[in-house]
Design a protein around this motif. Structure first.
Motif, PDB file in Angstrom:
ATOM      1  N   ILE A 107       0.854  -1.185   0.000  1.00 15.10           N
ATOM      2  CA  ILE A 107       0.000   0.000   0.000  1.00 15.10           C
ATOM      3  C   ILE A 107       0.889   1.235   0.000  1.00 15.10           C
ATOM      4  N   ALA A 108       0.337   2.339  -0.479  1.00 14.42           N
ATOM      5  CA  ALA A 108       1.125   3.565  -0.651  1.00 14.42           C
ATOM      6  C   ALA A 108       0.580   4.680   0.228  1.00 14.42           C
ATOM      7  N   PRO A 109       1.460   5.573   0.666  1.00 12.63           N
ATOM      8  CA  PRO A 109       0.980   6.703   1.466  1.00 12.63           C
ATOM      9  C   PRO A 109       0.042   7.586   0.642  1.00 12.63           C
ATOM     10  N   ASN A 110      -0.902   8.215   1.328  1.00  8.85           N
ATOM     11  CA  ASN A 110      -1.828   9.137   0.687  1.00  8.85           C
ATOM     12  C   ASN A 110      -1.994  10.341   1.605  1.00  8.85           C
ATOM     13  N   ASN A 111      -1.903  11.544   1.048  1.00  9.77           N
ATOM     14  CA  ASN A 111      -1.992  12.752   1.868  1.00  9.77           C
ATOM     15  C   ASN A 111      -3.246  12.756   2.720  1.00  9.77           C
ATOM     16  N   GLY A 112      -3.076  13.197   3.952  1.00 10.01           N
ATOM     17  CA  GLY A 112      -4.198  13.312   4.875  1.00 10.01           C
ATOM     18  C   GLY A 112      -3.748  13.988   6.151  1.00 10.01           C
ATOM     19  N   THR A 113      -4.417  15.029   6.536  1.00  7.97           N
ATOM     20  CA  THR A 113      -4.091  15.732   7.771  1.00  7.97           C
ATOM     21  C   THR A 113      -4.729  15.006   8.950  1.00  7.97           C
TER      22      THR A 113
ATOM     23  N   ASP B 113      -1.005  -5.798   2.614  1.00  9.27           N
ATOM     24  CA  ASP B 113      -1.840  -4.596   2.702  1.00  9.27           C
ATOM     25  C   ASP B 113      -2.332  -4.428   4.138  1.00  9.27           C
ATOM     26  N   TYR B 114      -1.592  -3.688   4.953  1.00  8.27           N
ATOM     27  CA  TYR B 114      -1.960  -3.567   6.363  1.00  8.27           C
ATOM     28  C   TYR B 114      -1.336  -2.333   7.007  1.00  8.27           C
ATOM     29  N   PHE B 115      -1.908  -1.959   8.152  1.00 10.16           N
ATOM     30  CA  PHE B 115      -1.269  -1.054   9.098  1.00 10.16           C
ATOM     31  C   PHE B 115      -0.761  -1.936  10.230  1.00 10.16           C
ATOM     32  N   GLU B 116       0.397  -1.582  10.794  1.00 15.45           N
ATOM     33  CA  GLU B 116       1.073  -2.463  11.745  1.00 15.45           C
ATOM     34  C   GLU B 116       1.524  -1.714  13.000  1.00 15.45           C
ATOM     35  N   PHE B 117       1.472  -2.425  14.129  1.00 17.63           N
ATOM     36  CA  PHE B 117       1.918  -1.919  15.425  1.00 17.63           C
ATOM     37  C   PHE B 117       2.727  -3.026  16.097  1.00 17.63           C
ATOM     38  N   ILE B 118       3.936  -2.718  16.566  1.00 18.72           N
ATOM     39  CA  ILE B 118       4.764  -3.700  17.265  1.00 18.72           C
ATOM     40  C   ILE B 118       4.998  -3.201  18.687  1.00 18.72           C
TER      41      ILE B 118
ATOM     42  N   GLU C 136       7.423 -11.125  24.992  1.00 18.23           N
ATOM     43  CA  GLU C 136       8.240 -10.880  23.804  1.00 18.23           C
ATOM     44  C   GLU C 136       7.488  -9.953  22.857  1.00 18.23           C
ATOM     45  N   ALA C 137       8.164  -9.493  21.823  1.00 22.09           N
ATOM     46  CA  ALA C 137       7.529  -8.605  20.844  1.00 22.09           C
ATOM     47  C   ALA C 137       6.264  -9.245  20.277  1.00 22.09           C
ATOM     48  N   ILE C 138       5.238  -8.433  20.123  1.00 24.56           N
ATOM     49  CA  ILE C 138       3.991  -8.866  19.504  1.00 24.56           C
ATOM     50  C   ILE C 138       3.608  -7.818  18.459  1.00 24.56           C
ATOM     51  N   THR C 139       3.201  -8.285  17.299  1.00 23.71           N
ATOM     52  CA  THR C 139       2.809  -7.405  16.204  1.00 23.71           C
ATOM     53  C   THR C 139       1.318  -7.558  15.948  1.00 23.71           C
ATOM     54  N   PHE C 140       0.630  -6.437  15.814  1.00 25.81           N
ATOM     55  CA  PHE C 140      -0.782  -6.420  15.446  1.00 25.81           C
ATOM     56  C   PHE C 140      -0.894  -5.757  14.080  1.00 25.81           C
ATOM     57  N   ARG C 141      -1.796  -6.278  13.242  1.00 22.09           N
ATOM     58  CA  ARG C 141      -2.026  -5.701  11.917  1.00 22.09           C
ATOM     59  C   ARG C 141      -3.512  -5.551  11.630  1.00 22.09           C
ATOM     60  N   ILE C 142      -3.845  -4.424  11.003  1.00 27.09           N
ATOM     61  CA  ILE C 142      -5.187  -4.215  10.456  1.00 27.09           C
ATOM     62  C   ILE C 142      -5.051  -4.356   8.944  1.00 27.09           C
ATOM     63  N   TYR C 143      -5.676  -5.380   8.383  1.00 31.69           N
ATOM     64  CA  TYR C 143      -5.677  -5.604   6.935  1.00 31.69           C
ATOM     65  C   TYR C 143      -6.947  -4.997   6.340  1.00 31.69           C
TER      66      TYR C 143
END
Length: 177
Positions: free
Chosen positions: A59-65, A82-87, A151-158
């Protein structure tokens, strides 16, 4: 006296069920999507280390305030890139006991219509809760699987199912409790 004790127990039970915020970001910048991951303005518990919010390679960045926005969610089924991710990583000697993930989001008219929230615990195979786009969403993380994390855990929103490659989806703020 019994009434006072009962009231105290109820207040404490409700207070602890919410949990404290351990990682939050109101995402308040003019172009936060320019950073991958985005870390400005985040507030993090002193006993953990976090990545910020990042995005997958497809996925690509898109302008947004005031929102972490992306386009390219137009696959017909879930695309594992295709996701947003948090570790989140607990510091040595600490553990994380999750309560919830709360976020606000939005999508454009041609943005994705399907969403999944998953974690690295099982290799991103099982869906957690019912993620949405548009407004406030809370994902319950009180199950035993999300307790005593050392330990490290990763969450993703697809996201997927956008009617156009220009369709956008953004996370506008988030909190892990």
């Amino acid at each position: 006296m019994k009434k006072i004790t009962l009231i105290l127990i109820l207040l404490l039970a409700f207070g602890f069920s919410y949990g404290q915020s351990i990682f939050t970001n109101p995402i308040t910048d003019s172009d936060p999507e320019d950073d991958n991951p985005y870390t400005n303005n985040q507030v993090v518990d002193a006993n953990i280390t976090v990545s910020g919010i990042g995005r997958g390679s497809n996925i690509a960045p898109n302008n947004g305030t005031n929102r972490y926005n992306a386009r390219g969610w137009n696959s017909s089924s879930i695309n594992l890139n295709d996701y947003f991710e948090f570790i989140l990583t607990p510091n040595s000697g600490y553990e994380i006991d999750f309560v919830s993930f709360v976020y606000t989001s939005q999508r454009s008219g041609s943005g994705p219509t399907n969403f999944a929230f998953r974690t690295s615990i099982d290799g991103f195979t099982s869906n957690i809760g019912a993620p949405t786009a548009g407004g406030l969403t809370t994902i319950d993380l009180t199950a035993a699987t999300y307790q005593s994390i050392t330990e490290a855990i990763t969450f993703r929103i697809y996201g997927w199912g956008a009617s156009s490659g220009l369709g956008t989806f953004s996370v506008n703020s988030f909190t892990f409790n």
